[in-house]
Design an enzyme around this catalytic site. Sequence first.
Site, PDB file in Angstrom:
ATOM      1  N   ASP A  20     -12.152 -38.913 131.154  1.00 33.92           N
ATOM      2  CA  ASP A  20     -13.009 -39.656 130.293  1.00 33.92           C
ATOM      3  C   ASP A  20     -12.592 -41.140 130.218  1.00 33.92           C
ATOM      4  O   ASP A  20     -13.421 -41.770 129.346  1.00 33.92           O
ATOM      5  CB  ASP A  20     -13.104 -38.817 129.053  1.00 33.92           C
ATOM      6  CG  ASP A  20     -14.372 -39.413 128.115  1.00 33.92           C
ATOM      7  OD1 ASP A  20     -15.086 -39.952 128.562  1.00 33.92           O
ATOM      8  OD2 ASP A  20     -14.260 -38.898 126.817  1.00 33.92           O
ATOM      9  N   GLU A  24     -12.654 -43.644 132.100  1.00 31.23           N
ATOM     10  CA  GLU A  24     -13.033 -43.935 133.526  1.00 31.23           C
ATOM     11  C   GLU A  24     -13.514 -45.342 133.269  1.00 31.23           C
ATOM     12  O   GLU A  24     -13.446 -46.008 134.521  1.00 31.23           O
ATOM     13  CB  GLU A  24     -14.160 -42.819 133.707  1.00 31.23           C
ATOM     14  CG  GLU A  24     -15.663 -43.571 133.211  1.00 31.23           C
ATOM     15  CD  GLU A  24     -15.676 -43.475 131.700  1.00 31.23           C
ATOM     16  OE1 GLU A  24     -14.790 -42.629 131.030  1.00 31.23           O
ATOM     17  OE2 GLU A  24     -16.506 -44.186 131.123  1.00 31.23           O
ATOM     18  N   LYS A  53     -16.991 -34.514 127.445  1.00 36.63           N
ATOM     19  CA  LYS A  53     -17.136 -34.785 125.830  1.00 36.63           C
ATOM     20  C   LYS A  53     -17.775 -33.505 125.171  1.00 36.63           C
ATOM     21  O   LYS A  53     -18.395 -32.560 126.115  1.00 36.63           O
ATOM     22  CB  LYS A  53     -18.212 -35.905 125.866  1.00 36.63           C
ATOM     23  CG  LYS A  53     -17.389 -37.104 126.217  1.00 36.63           C
ATOM     24  CD  LYS A  53     -18.162 -38.386 126.064  1.00 36.63           C
ATOM     25  CE  LYS A  53     -17.639 -39.864 126.637  1.00 36.63           C
ATOM     26  NZ  LYS A  53     -16.521 -40.447 125.860  1.00 36.63           N
ATOM     27  N   ASP A  80     -22.068 -41.604 130.783  1.00 30.95           N
ATOM     28  CA  ASP A  80     -20.502 -41.130 130.430  1.00 30.95           C
ATOM     29  C   ASP A  80     -20.535 -39.625 129.910  1.00 30.95           C
ATOM     30  O   ASP A  80     -20.506 -39.514 128.696  1.00 30.95           O
ATOM     31  CB  ASP A  80     -19.716 -42.061 129.779  1.00 30.95           C
ATOM     32  CG  ASP A  80     -18.085 -41.618 129.666  1.00 30.95           C
ATOM     33  OD1 ASP A  80     -17.850 -40.601 130.391  1.00 30.95           O
ATOM     34  OD2 ASP A  80     -17.473 -42.362 128.956  1.00 30.95           O
ATOM     35  N   ASP A  97     -23.262 -46.753 127.712  1.00 28.17           N
ATOM     36  CA  ASP A  97     -21.943 -47.120 128.513  1.00 28.17           C
ATOM     37  C   ASP A  97     -21.599 -47.978 129.588  1.00 28.17           C
ATOM     38  O   ASP A  97     -20.968 -48.201 130.087  1.00 28.17           O
ATOM     39  CB  ASP A  97     -21.231 -45.493 128.978  1.00 28.17           C
ATOM     40  CG  ASP A  97     -19.636 -45.749 128.829  1.00 28.17           C
ATOM     41  OD1 ASP A  97     -19.251 -46.701 127.839  1.00 28.17           O
ATOM     42  OD2 ASP A  97     -18.836 -44.895 129.333  1.00 28.17           O
ATOM     43  N   LYS A 139     -18.533 -53.137 132.533  1.00 28.01           N
ATOM     44  CA  LYS A 139     -18.631 -51.793 132.737  1.00 28.01           C
ATOM     45  C   LYS A 139     -19.967 -51.157 132.614  1.00 28.01           C
ATOM     46  O   LYS A 139     -20.694 -51.470 131.870  1.00 28.01           O
ATOM     47  CB  LYS A 139     -17.783 -51.136 131.525  1.00 28.01           C
ATOM     48  CG  LYS A 139     -17.762 -49.665 131.685  1.00 28.01           C
ATOM     49  CD  LYS A 139     -17.021 -48.817 130.577  1.00 28.01           C
ATOM     50  CE  LYS A 139     -17.222 -47.541 130.223  1.00 28.01           C
ATOM     51  NZ  LYS A 139     -16.243 -46.902 129.133  1.00 28.01           N
ATOM     52  N   ARG A 169     -11.801 -47.892 132.561  1.00 35.00           N
ATOM     53  CA  ARG A 169     -10.834 -48.873 132.939  1.00 35.00           C
ATOM     54  C   ARG A 169     -10.664 -48.603 134.523  1.00 35.00           C
ATOM     55  O   ARG A 169     -10.056 -49.546 135.086  1.00 35.00           O
ATOM     56  CB  ARG A 169      -9.448 -48.346 132.374  1.00 35.00           C
ATOM     57  CG  ARG A 169      -8.939 -47.389 132.226  1.00 35.00           C
ATOM     58  CD  ARG A 169      -7.866 -46.659 131.427  1.00 35.00           C
ATOM     59  NE  ARG A 169      -8.913 -46.306 129.996  1.00 35.00           N
ATOM     60  CZ  ARG A 169      -7.830 -46.205 128.919  1.00 35.00           C
ATOM     61  NH1 ARG A 169      -6.728 -46.091 129.065  1.00 35.00           N
ATOM     62  NH2 ARG A 169      -8.785 -45.974 127.799  1.00 35.00           N
TER      63      ARG A 169
HETATM   64  N1  BES Z   1     -17.287 -44.664 126.961  1.00 35.58           N
HETATM   65  C1  BES Z   1     -16.217 -44.188 126.297  1.00 35.58           C
HETATM   66  C2  BES Z   1     -15.857 -45.160 125.000  1.00 35.58           C
HETATM   67  C3  BES Z   1     -17.071 -45.068 123.808  1.00 35.58           C
HETATM   68  C4  BES Z   1     -16.923 -44.163 122.820  1.00 35.58           C
HETATM   69  C5  BES Z   1     -17.760 -46.096 123.834  1.00 35.58           C
HETATM   70  C6  BES Z   1     -17.891 -44.249 121.731  1.00 35.58           C
HETATM   71  C7  BES Z   1     -18.865 -45.957 122.823  1.00 35.58           C
HETATM   72  C8  BES Z   1     -18.853 -45.040 121.885  1.00 35.58           C
HETATM   73  C9  BES Z   1     -14.980 -44.059 127.232  1.00 35.58           C
HETATM   74  O1  BES Z   1     -15.145 -43.946 128.571  1.00 35.58           O
HETATM   75  C10 BES Z   1     -13.943 -43.185 126.633  1.00 35.58           C
HETATM   76  O2  BES Z   1     -14.503 -42.089 126.626  1.00 35.58           O
HETATM   77  N2  BES Z   1     -12.729 -43.325 126.096  1.00 35.58           N
HETATM   78  C11 BES Z   1     -12.002 -42.358 125.667  1.00 35.58           C
HETATM   79  C12 BES Z   1     -10.563 -42.774 126.104  1.00 35.58           C
HETATM   80  C13 BES Z   1      -9.514 -41.753 125.931  1.00 35.58           C
HETATM   81  C14 BES Z   1      -9.864 -40.622 126.917  1.00 35.58           C
HETATM   82  C15 BES Z   1      -8.308 -42.277 126.316  1.00 35.58           C
HETATM   83  C16 BES Z   1     -12.112 -42.423 124.221  1.00 35.58           C
HETATM   84  O3  BES Z   1     -12.250 -43.371 123.522  1.00 35.58           O
HETATM   85  O4  BES Z   1     -11.966 -41.260 123.663  1.00 35.58           O
HETATM   86 ZN    ZN Z   2     -17.200 -44.551 129.223  1.00 34.47          ZN
HETATM   87 ZN    ZN Z   3     -15.322 -42.127 128.991  1.00 32.30          ZN
END
Ligand code: BES
Ligand code: ZN
Ligand code: ZN
Length: 488
Positions: free
Chosen positions: A332, A334, A262, A255, A273, A250, A336
């Site tokens: 967010d 993204e 966020k 992000d 990210d 990834k 996947r």
């Molecule tokens: N890049 C983030 C996940 C992340 C969070 C990585 C903290 C490292 C530290 C990912 O893209 C994300 O934002 N995931 C969301 C998914 C949700 C919206 C289903 C999350 O984990 O809140």
């Molecule tokens: Zn992310």
């Molecule tokens: Zn994200």
Amino acid sequence: MPITFSTSRDVPDDAPVLAIPVFADGTVPAGSPAELDNDFLAARDFQGKVGQTLPLLADDGTTILAVGVGAAGEVDDDVLRRAAHAAVRNAGKANVVAMTLLDAAPGDADRGRAAQAIAEGASLGTYKFTTYKSDAKRSSVERVVLVTRAGNHVQRGLDRGSAIASAVALARDLINEPPGAMTPRRMEEVARAVAAEGGLTVDVWDEERIAADGLGGLAGVAAGSDEPARLIQLTYDPPGARGTLALVGKGITFDSGGLSIKTGEGMMTMKCDMSGAAAVIAAMAAIPAVAPKVRVLAFAACTENLPSGKAMKPGDVLKIRNGKTVEVLNTDAEGRLVLADALSLAVEQSPDGIVDLATLTGAMSVALGRDIAGLFSNDDDLADQVGAAAERAGEPMWRMPLAKRYRKQIDSEVADIKNIGAAGQAGSITAALFLEEFVGDVPWVHLDIAGPAFRADEDGYLPKGGTGYGVRTLVDLVANYRKPSRRR
Ligand code: BES
Ligand code: ZN
Ligand code: ZN
């Protein structure tokens, strides 16, 4: 500057520091160049804990650095990594450090691997991201001499460890670079440089080819950004290869969450990210030095995730490379989406296994904390091979269930699937189940590295910031990969 490693039968005259291992009971390995008095150590509060050090001035003016290695029966490769790190970190202003740490390894240990671990620990622990610092202080250590009677395979182990540590440092640099500098196009330049150095082939999908080839997940995430996306493939193709592994990373270079934005706090570390992409590109930098007889395909799916008038919106439907449609309900989620395209492309090239690495879900570090990655897999053999590689590499991970019962959480009313599950329920598992939709029947491991990719504090040879997590496991996996004789 990378540290140079050599071996010597005797303690070299020009080394101002000699590090010797000391066990938890105060003894030193047989044949050690110095004996230490137990009461003397105890009086100085030295208990031989792993990584503990105590400098002692010898008669000839050199410093004997006692380095704790814990209980004699429990010295493994990671103990040696931590001890070597401690020796180099506590060498004061010395340019050359001699060490007898290999003597601490148990008699039946693989000395080549132990030497590799020593080189890794010594190199990894001197890493500092100084590109933007006017007054950067660097480690003074330029040379490490491993004092040992063992032969060539020890030097080869040191060389392997040094190459792997350089690759880890590359991954750390890519992660630590500001997001304005480490854009998808910059990732492409780095990948091209890695390829040129290691004799790899490069194939890059730019924004036009991404659209033409139907990489709708990557294009959808990239829509809000002015920086164009890149999907980068590096290939290592040695003669006589026994099998093909695909590595997928990834590569969200920043992000923000997109329109599902966020908080300020939540995006503070989101330059990290792209740690999955950094790990696969960096692993490809070390793989030629290890020369495995396995073909390796590395894919990095790189884009920013930003809000704008052109950004994808919650409710939009994207079509992934393999033909499946996805309802985007949270922009967010993204990672996947871009991985779906990269996994589809990997599957088209018929690998024997796929390993993806992604800072995919915050839920993963809720489950396993900041040190341990989650491993998800549709194949026990590949899961075991990755787990064993991680164990040898000293990168903690834990297998998580790819629980089919939660698959209905990503059913969509309007498209084949949606990109989020039920709020607050097994978010890392539903993310993994989403990815599984794009791997067909290829054996696959997904590593959710959201916890260990980026650190808030340093810990031994792991620095604050980007850690390069995954590089060592990937290189070890490729070096030891056994293609299963029969599929599942
Ligand atoms: N890049 C983030 C996940 C992340 C969070 C990585 C903290 C490292 C530290 C990912 O893209 C994300 O934002 N995931 C969301 C998914 C949700 C919206 C289903 C999350 O984990 O809140
Ligand atoms: Zn992310
Ligand atoms: Zn994200």
